[in-house]
Design a protein around this motif. Structure first.
Motif, PDB file in Angstrom:
ATOM      1  N   LEU A  62       0.931  -1.222   0.057  1.00 16.70           N
ATOM      2  CA  LEU A  62      -0.189  -0.028  -0.028  1.00 16.70           C
ATOM      3  C   LEU A  62       0.909   1.185  -0.412  1.00 16.70           C
ATOM      4  N   LYS A  63       1.587   1.068   0.931  1.00 21.48           N
ATOM      5  CA  LYS A  63       3.257   2.419   0.664  1.00 21.48           C
ATOM      6  C   LYS A  63       3.737   2.391  -0.787  1.00 21.48           C
ATOM      7  N   SER A  64       4.038   1.455  -1.216  1.00 22.95           N
ATOM      8  CA  SER A  64       4.979   1.366  -2.999  1.00 22.95           C
ATOM      9  C   SER A  64       4.113   2.231  -3.416  1.00 22.95           C
ATOM     10  N   GLY A  65       2.507   2.114  -3.050  1.00 21.57           N
ATOM     11  CA  GLY A  65       1.731   1.933  -4.727  1.00 21.57           C
ATOM     12  C   GLY A  65       0.750   3.081  -4.231  1.00 21.57           C
ATOM     13  N   ARG A  66       1.231   4.626  -3.112  1.00 17.89           N
ATOM     14  CA  ARG A  66       0.623   5.843  -2.801  1.00 17.89           C
ATOM     15  C   ARG A  66       0.635   6.382  -3.376  1.00 17.89           C
ATOM     16  N   ARG A  67       1.246   6.669  -4.460  1.00 22.30           N
ATOM     17  CA  ARG A  67       2.184   8.040  -5.083  1.00 22.30           C
ATOM     18  C   ARG A  67       1.319   7.548  -7.074  1.00 22.30           C
ATOM     19  N   GLN A  68       0.871   6.311  -7.391  1.00 22.12           N
ATOM     20  CA  GLN A  68       0.714   6.288  -8.534  1.00 22.12           C
ATOM     21  C   GLN A  68       0.689   4.038  -8.303  1.00 22.12           C
ATOM     22  N   TRP A  69      -0.882   3.812  -8.439  1.00 20.82           N
ATOM     23  CA  TRP A  69      -1.476   2.387  -8.031  1.00 20.82           C
ATOM     24  C   TRP A  69      -1.262   2.180  -9.387  1.00 20.82           C
ATOM     25  N   SER A  70      -0.810   0.757 -10.038  1.00 20.82           N
ATOM     26  CA  SER A  70      -1.026   0.661 -10.494  1.00 20.82           C
ATOM     27  C   SER A  70      -2.110  -1.366 -10.607  1.00 20.82           C
ATOM     28  N   GLU A  71      -1.703  -1.267 -11.832  1.00 20.19           N
ATOM     29  CA  GLU A  71      -2.520  -2.909 -12.338  1.00 20.19           C
ATOM     30  C   GLU A  71      -1.733  -4.431 -11.300  1.00 20.19           C
ATOM     31  N   GLY A  72      -0.200  -4.195 -11.293  1.00 19.69           N
ATOM     32  CA  GLY A  72       0.660  -4.795 -10.436  1.00 19.69           C
ATOM     33  C   GLY A  72      -0.063  -5.024  -9.429  1.00 19.69           C
ATOM     34  N   HIS A  73       0.104  -3.667  -8.731  1.00 18.22           N
ATOM     35  CA  HIS A  73      -0.440  -3.734  -7.419  1.00 18.22           C
ATOM     36  C   HIS A  73      -1.454  -4.110  -7.105  1.00 18.22           C
ATOM     37  N   GLU A  74      -2.839  -4.211  -7.842  1.00 19.34           N
ATOM     38  CA  GLU A  74      -4.146  -4.670  -8.049  1.00 19.34           C
ATOM     39  C   GLU A  74      -4.198  -5.843  -7.482  1.00 19.34           C
ATOM     40  N   SER A  75      -2.725  -6.654  -8.668  1.00 24.28           N
ATOM     41  CA  SER A  75      -3.364  -8.283  -8.419  1.00 24.28           C
ATOM     42  C   SER A  75      -2.095  -8.748  -6.724  1.00 24.28           C
TER      43      SER A  75
END
Length: 394
Positions: A165-178
Protein backbone atom coordinates in the motif's frame (compact mmCIF):
# COMPACT_ATOMS: atom_id res chain seq x y z
CA UNK A 1 3.18 -28.83 36.68
CA UNK A 2 6.24 -27.21 38.15
CA UNK A 3 9.82 -26.26 37.32
CA UNK A 4 12.46 -27.84 39.51
CA UNK A 5 15.59 -26.56 37.72
CA UNK A 6 16.13 -23.25 35.96
CA UNK A 7 19.31 -22.15 34.20
CA UNK A 8 19.90 -18.72 32.66
CA UNK A 9 22.87 -17.88 30.46
CA UNK A 10 23.40 -14.26 29.39
CA UNK A 11 19.75 -13.50 30.07
CA UNK A 12 19.25 -9.88 31.12
CA UNK A 13 21.62 -9.25 34.08
CA UNK A 14 22.58 -12.91 34.57
CA UNK A 15 25.79 -14.14 32.99
CA UNK A 16 25.02 -17.56 34.49
CA UNK A 17 22.71 -18.71 37.22
CA UNK A 18 21.29 -22.12 38.14
CA UNK A 19 18.35 -22.45 40.50
CA UNK A 20 16.84 -25.44 42.26
CA UNK A 21 13.12 -24.72 42.61
CA UNK A 22 10.33 -26.87 43.97
CA UNK A 23 6.57 -27.36 43.99
CA UNK A 24 4.54 -25.06 46.20
CA UNK A 25 5.58 -21.47 46.90
CA UNK A 26 8.96 -20.06 45.80
CA UNK A 27 9.65 -16.46 46.87
CA UNK A 28 12.36 -14.19 45.43
CA UNK A 29 13.12 -11.19 47.65
CA UNK A 30 15.42 -8.33 46.75
CA UNK A 31 15.58 -4.58 46.28
CA UNK A 32 14.11 -3.03 43.18
CA UNK A 33 16.39 -3.28 40.16
CA UNK A 34 18.46 -6.29 41.28
CA UNK A 35 16.96 -8.79 38.83
CA UNK A 36 14.00 -10.50 40.53
CA UNK A 37 11.68 -9.91 37.61
CA UNK A 38 14.31 -11.16 35.17
CA UNK A 39 13.93 -14.64 36.64
CA UNK A 40 10.18 -14.89 36.22
CA UNK A 41 10.35 -13.08 32.88
CA UNK A 42 12.57 -15.89 31.58
CA UNK A 43 10.06 -18.50 32.71
CA UNK A 44 7.21 -16.59 31.11
CA UNK A 45 9.15 -16.27 27.87
CA UNK A 46 9.77 -20.00 27.80
CA UNK A 47 6.02 -20.58 28.06
CA UNK A 48 4.63 -17.88 25.76
CA UNK A 49 7.62 -16.95 23.57
CA UNK A 50 7.06 -13.35 24.61
CA UNK A 51 8.10 -11.00 27.42
CA UNK A 52 5.55 -9.19 29.57
CA UNK A 53 7.91 -6.21 29.76
CA UNK A 54 9.29 -5.58 26.25
CA UNK A 55 8.17 -6.22 22.68
CA UNK A 56 11.55 -7.10 21.18
CA UNK A 57 14.16 -9.70 22.10
CA UNK A 58 17.22 -7.42 22.17
CA UNK A 59 16.81 -6.26 25.82
CA UNK A 60 16.65 -9.90 26.96
CA UNK A 61 20.27 -10.57 26.01
CA UNK A 62 22.94 -9.44 28.46
CA UNK A 63 24.89 -6.45 27.17
CA UNK A 64 27.90 -7.61 25.14
CA UNK A 65 26.54 -11.14 24.53
CA UNK A 66 25.20 -12.40 21.19
CA UNK A 67 22.51 -14.66 22.54
CA UNK A 68 20.74 -15.74 25.72
CA UNK A 69 19.76 -19.26 26.75
CA UNK A 70 16.89 -20.22 29.06
CA UNK A 71 16.80 -23.86 30.15
CA UNK A 72 14.23 -25.41 32.49
CA UNK A 73 13.35 -28.89 33.68
CA UNK A 74 9.58 -29.23 33.87
CA UNK A 75 7.89 -31.89 35.95
CA UNK A 76 4.43 -32.98 34.78
CA UNK A 77 3.10 -35.75 36.97
CA UNK A 78 5.71 -38.50 36.78
CA UNK A 79 7.39 -37.16 33.64
CA UNK A 80 10.22 -34.68 33.19
CA UNK A 81 11.07 -32.58 30.15
CA UNK A 82 14.01 -30.26 29.63
CA UNK A 83 13.19 -27.23 27.49
CA UNK A 84 15.92 -25.02 26.10
CA UNK A 85 15.38 -21.77 24.24
CA UNK A 86 18.08 -19.79 22.49
CA UNK A 87 17.19 -16.12 22.08
CA UNK A 88 19.18 -14.49 19.27
CA UNK A 89 18.03 -10.97 18.31
CA UNK A 90 18.06 -10.43 14.57
CA UNK A 91 17.94 -14.17 13.90
CA UNK A 92 15.41 -16.94 14.38
CA UNK A 93 15.19 -18.20 17.94
CA UNK A 94 15.82 -21.93 18.29
CA UNK A 95 14.58 -24.47 20.81
CA UNK A 96 15.36 -27.98 22.02
CA UNK A 97 13.33 -30.57 23.90
CA UNK A 98 15.37 -33.04 25.95
CA UNK A 99 18.52 -32.03 24.07
CA UNK A 100 17.03 -32.95 20.69
CA UNK A 101 18.09 -31.37 17.41
CA UNK A 102 17.34 -27.63 17.24
CA UNK A 103 13.84 -26.70 16.12
CA UNK A 104 11.80 -23.55 15.58
CA UNK A 105 10.95 -21.88 18.87
CA UNK A 106 7.21 -22.11 18.27
CA UNK A 107 7.49 -25.92 18.42
CA UNK A 108 7.73 -25.70 22.22
CA UNK A 109 4.77 -23.34 22.66
CA UNK A 110 2.32 -24.70 25.20
CA UNK A 111 4.61 -27.27 26.80
CA UNK A 112 5.25 -25.03 29.79
CA UNK A 113 2.13 -23.24 30.97
CA UNK A 114 2.31 -20.12 33.09
CA UNK A 115 -0.03 -17.35 34.18
CA UNK A 116 1.82 -14.21 35.17
CA UNK A 117 0.49 -11.35 37.32
CA UNK A 118 2.49 -8.11 37.17
CA UNK A 119 2.00 -4.37 37.77
CA UNK A 120 1.95 -4.00 33.98
CA UNK A 121 -1.42 -5.80 34.04
CA UNK A 122 -3.15 -2.52 34.87
CA UNK A 123 -2.67 -1.75 31.17
CA UNK A 124 -5.13 -4.55 30.38
CA UNK A 125 -7.85 -2.30 31.79
CA UNK A 126 -6.46 1.22 31.45
CA UNK A 127 -4.16 0.88 28.45
CA UNK A 128 -4.37 0.78 24.67
CA UNK A 129 -6.17 -2.00 22.73
CA UNK A 130 -2.84 -3.64 21.86
CA UNK A 131 -2.51 -4.80 25.49
CA UNK A 132 -5.87 -6.56 25.42
CA UNK A 133 -5.23 -8.09 21.99
CA UNK A 134 -1.92 -9.44 23.16
CA UNK A 135 -3.50 -10.85 26.33
CA UNK A 136 -6.01 -12.77 24.22
CA UNK A 137 -3.47 -13.93 21.66
CA UNK A 138 -0.96 -15.15 24.25
CA UNK A 139 -3.72 -17.18 25.89
CA UNK A 140 -4.77 -18.57 22.50
CA UNK A 141 -1.25 -19.80 21.75
CA UNK A 142 -1.07 -21.43 25.18
CA UNK A 143 -4.39 -23.24 24.73
CA UNK A 144 -3.99 -23.96 21.01
CA UNK A 145 -0.28 -24.03 20.18
CA UNK A 146 -0.94 -24.72 16.49
CA UNK A 147 -2.43 -21.22 16.22
CA UNK A 148 1.00 -19.70 16.80
CA UNK A 149 1.45 -20.17 13.05
CA UNK A 150 -1.75 -18.27 12.23
CA UNK A 151 -0.68 -15.45 14.53
CA UNK A 152 2.76 -15.30 12.91
CA UNK A 153 1.33 -15.57 9.40
CA UNK A 154 -1.09 -12.73 10.06
CA UNK A 155 1.66 -10.40 11.28
CA UNK A 156 3.91 -11.30 8.36
CA UNK A 157 1.27 -10.85 5.64
CA UNK A 158 -0.01 -7.64 7.26
CA UNK A 159 3.47 -6.14 6.96
CA UNK A 160 3.67 -7.19 3.32
CA UNK A 161 0.25 -5.76 2.52
CA UNK A 162 1.06 -2.47 4.22
CA UNK A 163 4.37 -2.25 2.38
CA UNK A 164 2.50 -2.73 -0.90
CA UNK A 165 0.00 0.00 0.00
CA UNK A 166 2.83 2.40 0.78
CA UNK A 167 4.68 1.61 -2.44
CA UNK A 168 1.53 2.30 -4.48
CA UNK A 169 0.49 5.46 -2.71
CA UNK A 170 1.65 7.76 -5.52
CA UNK A 171 0.93 5.49 -8.45
CA UNK A 172 -1.36 2.47 -8.15
CA UNK A 173 -0.77 0.00 -10.97
CA UNK A 174 -2.34 -3.21 -12.24
CA UNK A 175 0.55 -5.02 -10.62
CA UNK A 176 -0.36 -3.55 -7.25
CA UNK A 177 -3.99 -4.58 -7.77
CA UNK A 178 -3.19 -8.19 -8.63
CA UNK A 179 -0.67 -8.50 -5.80
CA UNK A 180 -2.98 -7.08 -3.14
CA UNK A 181 -5.62 -9.61 -4.15
CA UNK A 182 -3.17 -12.38 -3.26
CA UNK A 183 -2.28 -10.75 0.06
CA UNK A 184 -5.99 -10.30 0.84
CA UNK A 185 -6.62 -14.03 0.50
CA UNK A 186 -3.71 -14.95 2.76
CA UNK A 187 -4.55 -12.23 5.28
CA UNK A 188 -8.22 -13.24 5.37
CA UNK A 189 -7.32 -16.86 6.06
CA UNK A 190 -5.06 -15.99 9.01
CA UNK A 191 -7.47 -13.30 10.26
CA UNK A 192 -10.37 -15.77 10.27
CA UNK A 193 -8.42 -18.30 12.34
CA UNK A 194 -7.24 -15.65 14.81
CA UNK A 195 -10.66 -14.02 15.19
CA UNK A 196 -12.42 -17.35 15.66
CA UNK A 197 -9.96 -18.27 18.39
CA UNK A 198 -10.33 -14.89 20.15
CA UNK A 199 -14.11 -15.16 20.19
CA UNK A 200 -13.98 -18.72 21.50
CA UNK A 201 -11.50 -17.87 24.25
CA UNK A 202 -13.40 -14.78 25.38
CA UNK A 203 -16.62 -16.76 25.65
CA UNK A 204 -14.79 -19.28 27.85
CA UNK A 205 -13.16 -16.56 29.95
CA UNK A 206 -16.27 -14.52 30.73
CA UNK A 207 -17.80 -16.67 33.52
CA UNK A 208 -14.40 -17.18 35.15
CA UNK A 209 -13.73 -13.42 35.13
CA UNK A 210 -17.10 -12.85 36.79
CA UNK A 211 -16.37 -15.36 39.55
CA UNK A 212 -12.78 -14.23 40.14
CA UNK A 213 -13.76 -10.56 40.31
CA UNK A 214 -16.38 -11.21 42.97
CA UNK A 215 -13.91 -13.25 45.01
CA UNK A 216 -11.26 -10.52 44.82
CA UNK A 217 -13.42 -7.43 45.19
CA UNK A 218 -16.23 -8.83 47.29
CA UNK A 219 -18.49 -6.53 45.31
CA UNK A 220 -21.80 -6.76 43.50
CA UNK A 221 -20.85 -5.26 40.14
CA UNK A 222 -21.16 -7.59 37.17
CA UNK A 223 -18.33 -7.93 34.65
CA UNK A 224 -18.50 -8.38 30.90
CA UNK A 225 -16.17 -8.96 27.95
CA UNK A 226 -17.32 -7.72 24.55
CA UNK A 227 -15.27 -8.25 21.40
CA UNK A 228 -15.15 -5.13 19.23
CA UNK A 229 -14.45 -6.21 15.66
CA UNK A 230 -13.44 -3.93 12.82
CA UNK A 231 -15.73 -6.08 10.67
CA UNK A 232 -18.57 -4.16 12.34
CA UNK A 233 -17.15 -0.75 11.49
CA UNK A 234 -15.06 1.78 13.38
CA UNK A 235 -13.89 0.25 16.65
CA UNK A 236 -13.51 3.64 18.33
CA UNK A 237 -17.21 4.33 17.83
CA UNK A 238 -18.13 0.87 19.13
CA UNK A 239 -16.41 1.56 22.44
CA UNK A 240 -19.10 4.04 23.43
CA UNK A 241 -21.82 1.39 23.07
CA UNK A 242 -20.37 -2.16 22.89
CA UNK A 243 -22.78 -4.59 21.23
CA UNK A 244 -22.49 -8.16 22.55
CA UNK A 245 -24.96 -9.32 19.89
CA UNK A 246 -22.55 -8.57 17.08
CA UNK A 247 -19.76 -10.52 18.74
CA UNK A 248 -22.17 -13.43 19.19
CA UNK A 249 -23.11 -13.34 15.50
CA UNK A 250 -19.44 -13.45 14.58
CA UNK A 251 -18.84 -16.35 16.97
CA UNK A 252 -21.56 -18.34 15.20
CA UNK A 253 -19.64 -18.11 11.91
CA UNK A 254 -17.23 -20.90 11.07
CA UNK A 255 -13.74 -20.25 9.71
CA UNK A 256 -15.02 -20.24 6.12
CA UNK A 257 -17.68 -17.66 6.98
CA UNK A 258 -15.16 -15.40 8.68
CA UNK A 259 -12.78 -15.81 5.74
CA UNK A 260 -15.47 -14.58 3.32
CA UNK A 261 -16.36 -11.72 5.66
CA UNK A 262 -12.75 -10.55 5.73
CA UNK A 263 -12.38 -10.82 1.97
CA UNK A 264 -15.42 -8.57 1.53
CA UNK A 265 -14.13 -6.15 4.17
CA UNK A 266 -10.69 -5.89 2.58
CA UNK A 267 -12.26 -5.23 -0.80
CA UNK A 268 -14.65 -2.58 0.47
CA UNK A 269 -11.88 -0.80 2.40
CA UNK A 270 -9.39 -0.98 -0.48
CA UNK A 271 -9.71 2.67 -1.48
CA UNK A 272 -9.42 3.91 2.12
CA UNK A 273 -6.43 1.62 2.68
CA UNK A 274 -4.72 3.05 -0.41
CA UNK A 275 -5.31 6.61 0.75
CA UNK A 276 -3.98 5.92 4.22
CA UNK A 277 -1.29 3.46 3.05
CA UNK A 278 -2.25 1.02 5.78
CA UNK A 279 -4.70 -1.81 6.43
CA UNK A 280 -7.72 -0.43 8.28
CA UNK A 281 -9.63 -3.68 8.87
CA UNK A 282 -8.48 -6.83 10.66
CA UNK A 283 -7.70 -8.36 14.05
CA UNK A 284 -4.88 -5.84 14.54
CA UNK A 285 -7.56 -3.11 14.74
CA UNK A 286 -9.91 -4.93 17.15
CA UNK A 287 -10.39 -4.41 20.87
CA UNK A 288 -12.03 -6.05 23.88
CA UNK A 289 -14.43 -3.90 25.89
CA UNK A 290 -14.17 -4.66 29.63
CA UNK A 291 -17.48 -3.86 31.29
CA UNK A 292 -17.91 -3.29 35.02
CA UNK A 293 -21.48 -2.81 36.13
CA UNK A 294 -23.06 -0.81 33.33
CA UNK A 295 -19.99 1.17 32.24
CA UNK A 296 -16.63 0.45 30.59
CA UNK A 297 -14.00 -0.29 33.23
CA UNK A 298 -11.55 1.95 31.40
CA UNK A 299 -12.16 5.48 32.61
CA UNK A 300 -14.85 4.60 35.15
CA UNK A 301 -13.38 1.97 37.50
CA UNK A 302 -11.62 3.03 40.70
CA UNK A 303 -7.99 2.08 41.26
CA UNK A 304 -8.99 -0.89 43.41
CA UNK A 305 -11.61 -2.02 40.90
CA UNK A 306 -9.08 -1.73 38.09
CA UNK A 307 -6.62 -3.92 39.98
CA UNK A 308 -9.34 -6.46 40.76
CA UNK A 309 -10.44 -6.62 37.13
CA UNK A 310 -6.88 -7.06 35.86
CA UNK A 311 -6.21 -9.82 38.39
CA UNK A 312 -9.56 -11.43 37.54
CA UNK A 313 -8.49 -11.65 33.89
CA UNK A 314 -5.34 -13.52 34.89
CA UNK A 315 -7.13 -15.81 37.33
CA UNK A 316 -9.71 -16.54 34.64
CA UNK A 317 -6.87 -17.48 32.28
CA UNK A 318 -5.56 -19.90 34.89
CA UNK A 319 -8.96 -21.51 35.32
CA UNK A 320 -9.57 -21.75 31.59
CA UNK A 321 -6.28 -23.60 31.23
CA UNK A 322 -7.31 -25.92 34.06
CA UNK A 323 -10.63 -26.45 32.30
CA UNK A 324 -8.82 -27.24 29.06
CA UNK A 325 -6.80 -29.96 30.84
CA UNK A 326 -7.91 -30.72 34.38
CA UNK A 327 -5.11 -33.18 35.20
CA UNK A 328 -2.80 -32.07 38.00
CA UNK A 329 0.16 -32.47 35.67
CA UNK A 330 -1.17 -29.73 33.40
CA UNK A 331 -1.91 -27.16 36.14
CA UNK A 332 -0.27 -23.87 35.06
CA UNK A 333 2.51 -22.29 37.09
CA UNK A 334 1.35 -19.06 38.72
CA UNK A 335 3.77 -16.15 38.77
CA UNK A 336 3.16 -13.04 40.91
CA UNK A 337 5.69 -10.37 40.02
CA UNK A 338 5.76 -7.64 42.67
CA UNK A 339 1.97 -7.63 42.86
CA UNK A 340 1.27 -7.69 46.60
CA UNK A 341 2.91 -4.31 47.20
CA UNK A 342 0.19 -2.76 45.01
CA UNK A 343 -2.76 -4.30 46.89
CA UNK A 344 -4.54 -3.42 50.11
CA UNK A 345 -4.60 -5.98 52.94
CA UNK A 346 -8.00 -7.43 52.01
CA UNK A 347 -7.11 -8.00 48.36
CA UNK A 348 -3.76 -9.49 49.38
CA UNK A 349 -5.50 -12.04 51.57
CA UNK A 350 -8.11 -12.90 48.95
CA UNK A 351 -5.54 -13.28 46.17
CA UNK A 352 -3.27 -15.42 48.35
CA UNK A 353 -6.10 -17.89 48.95
CA UNK A 354 -6.92 -18.11 45.26
CA UNK A 355 -3.37 -18.69 43.98
CA UNK A 356 -2.82 -21.72 46.20
CA UNK A 357 -4.88 -23.68 43.66
CA UNK A 358 -1.66 -23.97 41.62
CA UNK A 359 0.94 -26.71 42.03
CA UNK A 360 3.72 -24.11 41.86
CA UNK A 361 3.62 -20.41 42.72
CA UNK A 362 6.54 -18.05 42.04
CA UNK A 363 6.51 -14.71 43.85
CA UNK A 364 8.81 -11.69 43.66
CA UNK A 365 8.80 -8.99 46.35
CA UNK A 366 11.00 -6.09 47.37
CA UNK A 367 10.59 -6.98 51.05
CA UNK A 368 9.46 -10.20 52.63
CA UNK A 369 6.68 -8.45 54.57
CA UNK A 370 4.85 -7.82 51.29
CA UNK A 371 4.12 -11.56 51.01
CA UNK A 372 0.94 -12.49 52.95
CA UNK A 373 0.88 -15.16 55.59
CA UNK A 374 0.05 -18.55 54.14
CA UNK A 375 2.38 -18.11 51.16
CA UNK A 376 5.57 -19.09 52.90
CA UNK A 377 7.83 -21.48 51.03
CA UNK A 378 11.32 -21.70 49.56
CA UNK A 379 12.85 -18.23 49.91
CA UNK A 380 15.59 -16.84 47.68
CA UNK A 381 17.60 -13.69 48.21
CA UNK A 382 18.33 -11.77 45.00
CA UNK A 383 21.29 -9.44 44.66
CA UNK A 384 22.70 -7.96 41.42
CA UNK A 385 23.48 -10.88 39.11
CA UNK A 386 23.10 -13.53 41.82
CA UNK A 387 20.36 -15.59 43.46
CA UNK A 388 20.83 -17.63 46.64
CA UNK A 389 18.53 -19.89 48.62
CA UNK A 390 17.90 -18.29 52.00
CA UNK A 391 20.60 -19.37 54.43
CA UNK A 392 23.11 -20.21 51.69
CA UNK A 393 25.96 -18.05 50.43
CA UNK A 394 25.46 -16.49 47.01
Amino acid sequence: MYIDRLSLTDFRTYAQTDLQLGPGVNVFVGSNGVGKTNIVEAIGYLATLASHRVTSDAPLVRFGAERAIVRARIVRGGQQSVLELEIAPGRSNRARINRSAPMRSREIAGIARTVLFAPEDLALVKGEPSHRRRFADDLIVTLFPYLAKARGDYEKVLKQRNALLKSGRRQWSEGHESTIAVWDQQLARAAAALTKARLTVLAGLAPHVEDAYHRLADGQKATGLVYLSSLAGDVEQQRSAPDPAHAERLRELDAAGLYEAYLRAFESSRQKDRERATTTVGPHRDDIALILGTAPAKGFASHGETWSFALALRLASFRLMREDDSSEAACPILVLDDVFAELDAQRRARLSRLVLEAEQVLITAAVGNDVPEGLEGRAFTVTPGEVALEGEAA
